[in-house]
Scaffold this motif. Structure first.
Motif, PDB file in Angstrom:
ATOM      1  N   ASP A  27     -42.741  -1.766  -0.276  1.00  0.00           N
ATOM      2  CA  ASP A  27     -41.085  -2.679   0.188  1.00  0.00           C
ATOM      3  C   ASP A  27     -41.542  -4.106   0.156  1.00  0.00           C
ATOM      4  O   ASP A  27     -40.432  -4.771  -0.325  1.00  0.00           O
ATOM      5  N   LEU A  28     -42.608  -4.647  -0.749  1.00  0.00           N
ATOM      6  CA  LEU A  28     -42.664  -5.919  -0.750  1.00  0.00           C
ATOM      7  C   LEU A  28     -42.011  -6.000  -2.491  1.00  0.00           C
ATOM      8  O   LEU A  28     -41.197  -7.228  -2.478  1.00  0.00           O
ATOM      9  N   ILE A  29     -42.108  -4.871  -3.449  1.00  0.00           N
ATOM     10  CA  ILE A  29     -41.144  -4.864  -4.328  1.00  0.00           C
ATOM     11  C   ILE A  29     -39.517  -4.900  -4.221  1.00  0.00           C
ATOM     12  O   ILE A  29     -38.701  -5.354  -5.006  1.00  0.00           O
ATOM     13  N   LYS A  30     -39.093  -3.955  -3.318  1.00  0.00           N
ATOM     14  CA  LYS A  30     -38.159  -3.842  -3.154  1.00  0.00           C
ATOM     15  C   LYS A  30     -37.359  -5.025  -2.333  1.00  0.00           C
ATOM     16  O   LYS A  30     -36.042  -5.588  -2.580  1.00  0.00           O
ATOM     17  N   LYS A  31     -38.554  -5.618  -0.956  1.00  0.00           N
ATOM     18  CA  LYS A  31     -37.856  -7.152  -0.510  1.00  0.00           C
ATOM     19  C   LYS A  31     -38.030  -8.039  -2.168  1.00  0.00           C
ATOM     20  O   LYS A  31     -36.472  -9.417  -2.070  1.00  0.00           O
ATOM     21  N   HIS A  32     -38.913  -7.873  -3.021  1.00  0.00           N
ATOM     22  CA  HIS A  32     -37.885  -8.843  -4.258  1.00  0.00           C
ATOM     23  C   HIS A  32     -37.180  -9.143  -4.811  1.00  0.00           C
ATOM     24  O   HIS A  32     -36.171  -9.669  -5.145  1.00  0.00           O
ATOM     25  N   ASN A  33     -36.615  -7.772  -5.343  1.00  0.00           N
ATOM     26  CA  ASN A  33     -35.382  -7.801  -5.634  1.00  0.00           C
ATOM     27  C   ASN A  33     -34.502  -8.241  -4.970  1.00  0.00           C
ATOM     28  O   ASN A  33     -33.059  -8.334  -5.407  1.00  0.00           O
ATOM     29  N   GLU A  34     -34.200  -7.800  -4.055  1.00  0.00           N
ATOM     30  CA  GLU A  34     -33.505  -8.108  -3.201  1.00  0.00           C
ATOM     31  C   GLU A  34     -32.915  -9.207  -2.620  1.00  0.00           C
ATOM     32  O   GLU A  34     -32.140 -10.362  -2.656  1.00  0.00           O
ATOM     33  N   ILE A  35     -34.198 -10.422  -2.820  1.00  0.00           N
ATOM     34  CA  ILE A  35     -33.875 -12.283  -2.916  1.00  0.00           C
ATOM     35  C   ILE A  35     -33.421 -12.686  -3.721  1.00  0.00           C
ATOM     36  O   ILE A  35     -32.469 -13.317  -4.042  1.00  0.00           O
ATOM     37  N   HIS A  37     -31.214 -10.551  -6.645  1.00  0.00           N
ATOM     38  CA  HIS A  37     -30.066 -10.252  -6.069  1.00  0.00           C
ATOM     39  C   HIS A  37     -29.145 -11.425  -5.597  1.00  0.00           C
ATOM     40  O   HIS A  37     -28.256 -12.065  -5.729  1.00  0.00           O
ATOM     41  N   GLU A  38     -29.568 -11.933  -4.451  1.00  0.00           N
ATOM     42  CA  GLU A  38     -29.119 -13.083  -3.649  1.00  0.00           C
ATOM     43  C   GLU A  38     -28.734 -14.044  -4.154  1.00  0.00           C
ATOM     44  O   GLU A  38     -28.213 -15.151  -4.260  1.00  0.00           O
ATOM     45  N   ILE A  39     -30.160 -14.351  -5.084  1.00  0.00           N
ATOM     46  CA  ILE A  39     -30.340 -15.997  -5.207  1.00  0.00           C
ATOM     47  C   ILE A  39     -29.161 -15.633  -6.426  1.00  0.00           C
ATOM     48  O   ILE A  39     -28.325 -17.101  -7.268  1.00  0.00           O
ATOM     49  N   LYS A  40     -28.812 -14.947  -7.323  1.00  0.00           N
ATOM     50  CA  LYS A  40     -27.821 -14.657  -8.085  1.00  0.00           C
ATOM     51  C   LYS A  40     -26.124 -15.039  -7.779  1.00  0.00           C
ATOM     52  O   LYS A  40     -25.990 -15.564  -8.363  1.00  0.00           O
ATOM     53  N   ASP A  43     -25.835 -18.414  -7.057  1.00  0.00           N
ATOM     54  CA  ASP A  43     -25.553 -19.159  -8.279  1.00  0.00           C
ATOM     55  C   ASP A  43     -24.351 -19.132  -8.478  1.00  0.00           C
ATOM     56  O   ASP A  43     -23.783 -19.846  -8.951  1.00  0.00           O
ATOM     57  N   GLN A  44     -23.652 -18.069  -8.909  1.00  0.00           N
ATOM     58  CA  GLN A  44     -22.023 -17.698  -8.790  1.00  0.00           C
ATOM     59  C   GLN A  44     -21.022 -18.017  -8.082  1.00  0.00           C
ATOM     60  O   GLN A  44     -20.267 -18.718  -8.266  1.00  0.00           O
ATOM     61  N   GLU A  45     -21.220 -18.366  -6.241  1.00  0.00           N
ATOM     62  CA  GLU A  45     -20.651 -19.461  -5.608  1.00  0.00           C
ATOM     63  C   GLU A  45     -20.432 -20.742  -6.101  1.00  0.00           C
ATOM     64  O   GLU A  45     -19.316 -21.130  -5.847  1.00  0.00           O
ATOM     65  N   ILE A  46     -21.742 -21.102  -6.379  1.00  0.00           N
ATOM     66  CA  ILE A  46     -22.100 -22.346  -6.394  1.00  0.00           C
ATOM     67  C   ILE A  46     -21.289 -23.298  -7.813  1.00  0.00           C
ATOM     68  O   ILE A  46     -20.342 -24.252  -7.848  1.00  0.00           O
ATOM     69  N   GLN A  47     -21.044 -22.249  -8.635  1.00  0.00           N
ATOM     70  CA  GLN A  47     -20.349 -22.400 -10.020  1.00  0.00           C
ATOM     71  C   GLN A  47     -18.432 -22.489 -10.127  1.00  0.00           C
ATOM     72  O   GLN A  47     -18.746 -23.642 -10.018  1.00  0.00           O
ATOM     73  N   SER A  48     -18.894 -21.600  -9.120  1.00  0.00           N
ATOM     74  CA  SER A  48     -16.883 -21.448  -9.215  1.00  0.00           C
ATOM     75  C   SER A  48     -16.833 -22.584  -7.518  1.00  0.00           C
ATOM     76  O   SER A  48     -15.230 -22.969  -8.278  1.00  0.00           O
TER      77      SER A  48
END
Length: 788
Positions: A27-35, A37-40, A43-48
């Motif tokens: 669950d911890l690894i899965k939560k890490h991957n989700e976070i 993904h959200e960070i990326k 970042d894309q929204e801020i650049q736009s």
């Protein structure tokens, strides 16, 4: 600390610690991957967003540079425009100076041209008038709408100039000729009005024959006369008088055509109540009544001569034409008048016409005694016609208010009359019930259960009385308080009037039971009831002899009336008018009403005592009047036993809680030896008839006293033969002993005193004072009592 990742108070260490406690490594690894993904994504929204804002900033810089260049060009153009305007202003001033002289000349020429045109019209005015006269004379069917238009039009322009310059040498012949020709026109127009006056105003209404002068032509003649007459007030007054007479004549003709028939009830609700066996609610009765009234209105309007037919005719003939007349008098003539102060004449004329029509209608309604449904329909329709007359906003509000106030006054007078008429009908219905009850009482068999028969009859009368009263109140509710009308201003006034009339009706019921033919003169009857129709209904109650049963019925009904029935009748007002505020009776008013009913009951019992006493007097000792009697040495007045039995039965019904019959006591002759002088003094001091009969003994005492005092008077007036005196001693002892046994201990002395007085008086008036042996008298008395 907050574990919510979106909260400003978010604590990462606590969140991680809490998450590790509650989840596995996967669950911890899965939560890490989700976070991650959200960070990326963030970042894309801020650049736009940064790129978009940079593009807008570059574009705005270019726009500002362009605006700066354009503003510089505009400044140069404004300077050029300012120079051009200065040159134009200089040129305009030069042109104005050059044309000033010409302009003044043009104004003078225009003025001269206008004056010449007026002078031409003034000089040509007689020819204009003559042309109109010639056209009128050449026409076979002259219509005043088409003629003398130019004369009226040019009069106002030309005649004042002629009037001012009439002494000028050149103007004098024109002025003289103009007056001559105007006089011809005036005569023609006046002749038309005279011919219009002589026409029968009903000709246009009831005949297909074409009239010589129509109302519209008369109006045209009046307008033109006002224009060419110096005394315009005379023209207006003449026309208004003429037109007022015509409208009132036509209205009277229509009103007189309405038949003078007395209106019947709208619907016989008693059939409905009897079908329901008097188990009904006010709502059911009201609904049934409204349904039948609608059917009645629809049928009544089609009957020639009915009041609704009359109103329809007035609306079709009078008000339709009157609407045009109002517009003519208040709007068209107002524009023609030179003296605006004359406007009030037209307003007065309109008021007189409308008020005259209303007065005729209300008088007819009063004569016909129409029912409330018809009155309602009449006033609603008249009010509608009134508002349609004054739809034009130019008509002054004061005139509308005055006419509507007069209409309301007529309505209120009829409303008061209808309230009083309704209760007059209610009185008559109650009297008819009473006559019906009296006839039934006379049919009761003496051997029947008298109390049961009387109570059954009282129940029937009570039900019908409540039903009659409810029907009348519903009738007045539909009349005065209809939700579909607004012509009655002060409804509370009429609610109070209805309530007061009902209180009077309750008193009327008590009053009816409180008097009989005894002691009632025609004059007193006229004072008691002002309505002759009611007097005719009362007469059957006075002209027939009242039986004992009728007094019992009256007393029982008054007792019920005092306890509950009068209260129920008065409670009908708030029940029927449930949606209106009804002022309840105060305690003092209730007390006065109960006291009034109680006094009526006292009067009823007093008259019962008088009637019972006089019945005994008429049936006993008849030989005192004739003087022809043979001494039989036996009792002849045996019928007194049955009379007293009947009387005791009546007392048990009048006072059911204190039953008491004959109680054998010592001989009245023995009792008479004691306190004789005191008893005689008590007899001479006591009142003949008690004014307050509240119990059985008081009533019995009143009957006995009245009977014995009248007997005493009769004995004083006759001379007794020897046989008559001896027979009277035996009969008197027997009668007095029965009465003595009947009364209470407190009244024994009174009876003894009266016996002594009558005996002494008979002895004084006897031709031969021959005393019968007291032992023989007592022996005969005992023998007779044993037989019964």
């Amino acid at each position: 600390m907050s574990l919510n990742i979106d909260s400003p108070m978010f604590d990462p260490q606590s969140f991680v610690s809490d998450y590790l406690k509650r989840h596995t490594v996967q669950d911890l690894i899965k939560k890490h991957n989700e976070i991650q993904h959200e960070i990326k994504d963030y970042d894309q929204e801020i650049q736009s967003l940064v790129f978009e804002n940079y593009s807008k900033f570059i574009s705005s810089i270019d726009t500002v540079k362009k605006m700066k260049t354009d503003i510089t060009k505009i400044d140069s153009k404004m300077q050029t425009l300012q120079q051009s305007m200065g040159k134009i202003s200089q040129l305009s001033s030069k042109i104005n100076d050059q044309l000033k002289t010409k302009r003044e000349e043009i104004i003078k020429l225009d003025t001269v041209n206008k004056d010449l045109s007026k002078l031409n019209n003034v000089c040509n005015f007689p020819n204009i008038i003559q042309k109109d006269i010639d056209q009128y004379k050449q026409s076979k069917n002259p219509n005043f709408d088409d003629y003398f238009q130019d004369t009226a039009q040019f009069y106002r322009e030309c005649y004042p100039i002629l009037e001012i310059n009439k002494n000028e040498q050149l103007i004098q012949p024109i002025f003289r000729e103009t007056n001559q020709k105007l006089e011809q026109v005036r005569q023609i127009l006046w002749s038309a009005l005279m011919e219009f006056k002589q026409q029968n105003p009903l000709l246009q209404l009831y005949s297909d024959t074409k009239v010589q002068i129509s109302t519209q032509e008369a109006r045209s003649a009046v307008k033109k006369l006002i224009c060419i007459m110096e005394d315009e007030e005379a023209v207006i007054r003449y026309y208004q008088k003429l037109i007022k007479e015509r409208y009132l004549i036509v209205a009277k003709e229509l009103i007189d055509k309405a038949a003078l028939t007395k209106s019947s009830e709208v619907v016989n609700l008693m059939d409905f109540l009897e079908e329901k066996r008097y188990e009904y609610t006010i709502e059911e009765l009201e609904e049934y009544k409204l349904q039948k009234e609608k059917e009645f209105v629809n049928s009544d309007a089609s009957i020639q001569g009915s009041i609704l037919w009359l109103i329809n005719q007035l609306c079709l003939i009078i008000f339709k034409e009157l609407k045009v007349e109002v517009s003519f008098l208040l709007i068209e003539i107002r524009a023609t008048l030179r003296d605006k102060q004359l406007e009030h004449l037209s307003a007065t004329c309109i008021k007189d016409i409308i008020n005259g029509v209303f007065q005729g209608v209300t008088d007819k309604m009063s004569q016909k005694k129409i029912n409330n449904v018809q009155v309602n329909k009449v006033f609603v329709q008249l009010q509608t016609e009134l508002y349609s007359l004054f739809e034009n906003s130019t008509i002054k509000q004061q005139l509308k208010t005055e006419i509507l106030d007069k209409f309301s006054e007529n309505v209120e007078n009829i409303c008061r009359g209808q309230v009083f008429t309704s209760f007059s009908h209610l009185r008559v219905q109650f009297l008819e019930l009473l006559v019906f009850a009296k006839n039934d009482l006379q049919k009761i068999n003496p051997e029947a259960e008298i109390k049961k028969e009387i109570l059954m009859l009282i129940t029937v009368i009570k039900q019908k009385l409540q039903a009659f009263t409810t029907i009348r109140l519903l009738d007045l509710k539909a009349f005065v308080f209809s939700q579909q009308q607004s012509y009655l201003k002060e409804q509370d006034t009429y609610l109070s009037l209805i309530q007061a009339s009902l209180v009077d009706f309750v008193k009327f019921i008590a009053k009816i039971f409180a008097f009989r033919s005894i002691g009632i003169s025609q004059e007193q009857l006229n004072n008691l009831f002002t309505d002759q129709h009611i007097i005719l209904q009362v007469l059957p109650l006075l002209t027939t002899n009242d039986s004992t049963y009728y007094y019992l019925f009256s007393n029982q009904f008054l007792q019920l009336f005092q306890r509950t029935l009068s209260v129920k009748l008065l409670e009908l007002v708030p029940s029927v008018f449930s949606q209106y505020k009804v002022r309840p009776q105060s305690e003092s008013e209730q007390a006065r009403l109960k006291n009034f009913i109680s006094m009526s009951m006292q009067k009823n019992l007093q008259l019962f005592a008088m009637t019972q006493s006089e019945q005994w007097i008429n049936e006993l000792f008849g030989y005192l009047q004739s003087g022809e009697v043979v001494y039989q040495q036996q009792i002849t007045q045996k019928q007194i036993i049955q009379e007293i039995k009947t009387f005791i039965e009546a007392l048990s019904l009048l006072f059911p809680d204190t039953k008491r019959g004959l109680v054998k006591k010592v001989s009245i002759a023995q009792q008479n030896k004691f306190n004789i002088q005191i008893d005689v003094i008590m007899v001479r001091k006591c009142k003949t008839l008690e004014l307050n009969i509240s119990e059985r003994n008081v009533l019995l005492q009143s009957v006995v006293k009245y009977f014995l005092k009248v007997l005493l008077i009769r004995v004083r007036q006759v001379s007794l033969t020897e046989d008559c005196y001896k027979q009277f001693q035996i009969d008197l002892f027997f009668v007095m002993q029965l009465i003595y046994d009947l009364v209470s201990v407190d009244d024994e002395g009174l009876v003894s005193g009266l016996y002594k007085e009558i005996s002494d008086c008979a002895a004084r008036n006897a031709q031969v004072d021959t005393k019968v042996d007291i032992n023989l008298i007592e022996s005969l008395n005992q023998q007779m009592r044993q037989l019964f």
